[in-house]
Design a protein around this motif. Structure first.
Motif, PDB file in Angstrom:
ATOM      1  N   ILE A 229       0.823  -1.204   0.000  1.00 29.42           N
ATOM      2  CA  ILE A 229       0.000   0.000   0.000  1.00 29.42           C
ATOM      3  C   ILE A 229       0.860   1.259   0.000  1.00 29.42           C
ATOM      4  O   ILE A 229       0.467   2.294  -0.552  1.00 29.42           O
ATOM      5  CB  ILE A 229      -0.959  -0.022   1.208  1.00 29.42           C
ATOM      6  CG1 ILE A 229      -1.994  -1.132   1.041  1.00 29.42           C
ATOM      7  CG2 ILE A 229      -1.665   1.314   1.390  1.00 29.42           C
ATOM      8  CD1 ILE A 229      -2.932  -1.268   2.201  1.00 29.42           C
TER       9      ILE A 229
ATOM     10  N   MET B 176       1.314   2.974  -3.263  1.00 29.97           N
ATOM     11  CA  MET B 176       0.104   3.213  -4.040  1.00 29.97           C
ATOM     12  C   MET B 176      -0.659   4.415  -3.502  1.00 29.97           C
ATOM     13  O   MET B 176      -0.527   4.784  -2.334  1.00 29.97           O
ATOM     14  CB  MET B 176      -0.811   1.982  -3.999  1.00 29.97           C
ATOM     15  CG  MET B 176      -0.264   0.752  -4.675  1.00 29.97           C
ATOM     16  SD  MET B 176      -1.449  -0.605  -4.677  1.00 29.97           S
ATOM     17  CE  MET B 176      -0.552  -1.817  -5.651  1.00 29.97           C
TER      18      MET B 176
ATOM     19  N   TRP C 259      -3.863   4.793  -2.441  1.00 33.04           N
ATOM     20  CA  TRP C 259      -4.871   3.797  -2.078  1.00 33.04           C
ATOM     21  C   TRP C 259      -6.245   4.437  -1.904  1.00 33.04           C
ATOM     22  O   TRP C 259      -6.398   5.463  -1.259  1.00 33.04           O
ATOM     23  CB  TRP C 259      -4.454   3.093  -0.792  1.00 33.04           C
ATOM     24  CG  TRP C 259      -5.285   1.888  -0.478  1.00 33.04           C
ATOM     25  CD1 TRP C 259      -6.289   1.783   0.421  1.00 33.04           C
ATOM     26  CD2 TRP C 259      -5.162   0.603  -1.084  1.00 33.04           C
ATOM     27  NE1 TRP C 259      -6.815   0.527   0.416  1.00 33.04           N
ATOM     28  CE2 TRP C 259      -6.138  -0.230  -0.498  1.00 33.04           C
ATOM     29  CE3 TRP C 259      -4.336   0.073  -2.071  1.00 33.04           C
ATOM     30  CZ2 TRP C 259      -6.290  -1.565  -0.862  1.00 33.04           C
ATOM     31  CZ3 TRP C 259      -4.488  -1.249  -2.424  1.00 33.04           C
ATOM     32  CH2 TRP C 259      -5.454  -2.049  -1.824  1.00 33.04           C
ATOM     33  N   ASP C 260      -7.242   3.782  -2.497  1.00 31.72           N
ATOM     34  CA  ASP C 260      -8.636   4.194  -2.367  1.00 31.72           C
ATOM     35  C   ASP C 260      -9.310   3.243  -1.391  1.00 31.72           C
ATOM     36  O   ASP C 260      -9.497   2.057  -1.686  1.00 31.72           O
ATOM     37  CB  ASP C 260      -9.336   4.153  -3.723  1.00 31.72           C
ATOM     38  CG  ASP C 260     -10.727   4.781  -3.674  1.00 31.72           C
ATOM     39  OD1 ASP C 260     -11.208   5.046  -2.552  1.00 31.72           O
ATOM     40  OD2 ASP C 260     -11.324   5.000  -4.745  1.00 31.72           O
TER      41      ASP C 260
ATOM     42  N   ARG D 283     -12.929   1.781  -2.675  1.00 34.08           N
ATOM     43  CA  ARG D 283     -12.849   0.742  -3.703  1.00 34.08           C
ATOM     44  C   ARG D 283     -11.891  -0.376  -3.334  1.00 34.08           C
ATOM     45  O   ARG D 283     -11.819  -1.384  -4.039  1.00 34.08           O
ATOM     46  CB  ARG D 283     -12.418   1.364  -5.030  1.00 34.08           C
ATOM     47  CG  ARG D 283     -13.403   2.412  -5.556  1.00 34.08           C
ATOM     48  CD  ARG D 283     -12.905   2.993  -6.865  1.00 34.08           C
ATOM     49  NE  ARG D 283     -13.841   4.006  -7.376  1.00 34.08           N
ATOM     50  CZ  ARG D 283     -13.638   4.713  -8.481  1.00 34.08           C
ATOM     51  NH1 ARG D 283     -12.528   4.504  -9.195  1.00 34.08           N
ATOM     52  NH2 ARG D 283     -14.522   5.614  -8.871  1.00 34.08           N
ATOM     53  N   ASN D 284     -11.132  -0.198  -2.261  1.00 32.48           N
ATOM     54  CA  ASN D 284     -10.155  -1.195  -1.811  1.00 32.48           C
ATOM     55  C   ASN D 284      -9.162  -1.530  -2.927  1.00 32.48           C
ATOM     56  O   ASN D 284      -8.825  -2.690  -3.172  1.00 32.48           O
ATOM     57  CB  ASN D 284     -10.855  -2.463  -1.330  1.00 32.48           C
ATOM     58  CG  ASN D 284      -9.950  -3.314  -0.455  1.00 32.48           C
ATOM     59  OD1 ASN D 284      -9.003  -2.805   0.148  1.00 32.48           O
ATOM     60  ND2 ASN D 284     -10.235  -4.603  -0.373  1.00 32.48           N
ATOM     61  N   SER D 285      -8.699  -0.499  -3.606  1.00 31.83           N
ATOM     62  CA  SER D 285      -7.720  -0.661  -4.674  1.00 31.83           C
ATOM     63  C   SER D 285      -6.907   0.628  -4.751  1.00 31.83           C
ATOM     64  O   SER D 285      -7.246   1.646  -4.143  1.00 31.83           O
ATOM     65  CB  SER D 285      -8.389  -0.950  -6.021  1.00 31.83           C
ATOM     66  OG  SER D 285      -9.237   0.120  -6.389  1.00 31.83           O
ATOM     67  N   GLY D 286      -5.829   0.579  -5.494  1.00 29.72           N
ATOM     68  CA  GLY D 286      -4.977   1.740  -5.589  1.00 29.72           C
ATOM     69  C   GLY D 286      -4.181   1.770  -6.872  1.00 29.72           C
ATOM     70  O   GLY D 286      -4.077   0.767  -7.599  1.00 29.72           O
ATOM     71  N   GLU D 287      -3.592   2.928  -7.139  1.00 33.20           N
ATOM     72  CA  GLU D 287      -2.765   3.134  -8.323  1.00 33.20           C
ATOM     73  C   GLU D 287      -1.312   3.231  -7.892  1.00 33.20           C
ATOM     74  O   GLU D 287      -0.966   3.968  -6.966  1.00 33.20           O
ATOM     75  CB  GLU D 287      -3.184   4.418  -9.039  1.00 33.20           C
ATOM     76  CG  GLU D 287      -2.345   4.723 -10.270  1.00 33.20           C
ATOM     77  CD  GLU D 287      -2.717   6.054 -10.891  1.00 33.20           C
ATOM     78  OE1 GLU D 287      -2.052   6.463 -11.865  1.00 33.20           O
ATOM     79  OE2 GLU D 287      -3.663   6.688 -10.366  1.00 33.20           O
TER      80      GLU D 287
END
Length: 325
Positions: A63, A66, A68-69, A72-76
């Motif tokens: 994490i 990233m 982290w969002d 949405r439980n995801s990240g870039e």
């Protein structure tokens, strides 16, 4: 003269070949139990550590790279941008300075007092069990209760300490306004809680030292002070390394005491006692930016690792091995 006849050697007897030994299943099971049972006994700890320790550490490392969002439980993936953002914030360096100040004001007096108290309890005194249990009472107390009691004691206007100081004709101390005095107050809470814990660990190590060393030193004319620096302290080297490293980890991760030092828990109006863990908590749960909070957590981990290695090297040099002199 009498002649003794030598007995001729007996002819070699041919023995029948030994039948191969058959290992039964119960014997194999007993061997497997002897080899595998120690690993089975310690496996619950490693399984729990992998679930609640190793996985969060690895997930936090991912994490930290990233954006982290949480929804949405995801990240870039953005690389080291989170780390660079943390290092570029003035609050980080303020928190780092405050953390090291509180750490030094708490750990050094704490360890010195623990060694002294352990040496006193190691002597032949009355009511040993009572005194040994007494030093552990502060450690059993809840951290929140200790922080609330001491924060009221160190109140600026109506605190117990300032009331005593003003009764003596002195000026009251700004415990919550001045950075140095706020660090003293928080370090006092830490010392109150952890001195007894370290004392019992050092006391157990002192009692494991053979008493023959002290008897021989007494016969040679060495006094108690000489025996302490020549026998006790060198024999405590492994335990001192453990205590110093654990105190370093706990001191740099201090959270409860500065969090409860005032009613807001933000490290003071001017960030007088803002620590790294408080800053991490604010980024993660105040700003809801888990990527930056994870990056700060790993920066703190690297700092603790570096300081722990330095403490290990310094302790090995200052405290000689037993019998090396």
């Amino acid at each position: 003269m009498t002649a003794t006849a030598t007995r001729p050697p007996a002819p070699p007897t041919s023995r029948p070949p030994r039948a191969p030994r058959v290992i039964s299943f119960s014997q194999r099971l007993s061997r497997w139990d002897l080899k595998l049972s120690p690993y089975l006994y310690v496996s619950p700890f490693f399984l729990m550590f992998a679930i609640v320790g190793l996985f969060p550490i690895a997930f936090t490392a991912v994490i930290s790279f990233m954006d982290w969002d949480l929804v949405r439980n995801s990240g870039e993936f953005i690389g080291f941008d989170q780390y660079l953002w943390i290092l570029g914030q003035p609050q980080f360096w303020t928190a780092l300075r405050n953390t090291f100040s509180i750490f030094l004001l708490s750990s050094v007096p704490q360890l010195v007092a623990a060694v002294f108290i352990a040496a006193m309890l190691d002597r032949n005194i009355r009511a040993k069990t009572f005194w040994r249990m007494g030093v552990l009472v502060p450690f059993v107390m809840a951290p929140v209760a200790v922080a609330l009691i001491f924060s009221n004691m160190f109140g600026d206007n109506h605190g117990l300490v300032n009331n005593v100081i003003t009764n003596l004709g002195l000026q009251p101390i700004p415990w919550h306004k001045d950075p140095f005095w706020s660090h003293i107050a928080i370090a006092t809470m830490v010392n109150f809680r952890w001195t007894g814990y370290n004392t019992l660990i050092l006391l157990a190590a002192m009692q494991a030292i053979p008493r023959d060393y002290y008897e021989a030193a007494t016969v040679d004319g060495a006094g108690p002070l000489r025996q302490f620096f020549s026998i006790t302290l060198p024999s405590l080297k492994p335990t001192l390394i453990f205590v110093i490293i654990t105190a370093t980890i706990g001191g740099l991760q201090i959270f409860d005491e500065p969090r409860m030092y005032d009613q807001f828990g933000r490290g003071g109006a001017a960030q007088q006692w803002l620590t790294i863990t408080l800053y991490l908590y604010d980024i993660g749960w105040g700003q809801w930016n888990f990527g930056r909070a994870a990056a700060l957590a790993w920066i703190l981990f690297l700092i603790i690792l570096l300081i722990g290695l330095i403490n290990l090297l310094v302790t090995r040099r200052l405290v000689r091995d037993e019998g090396r002199r």
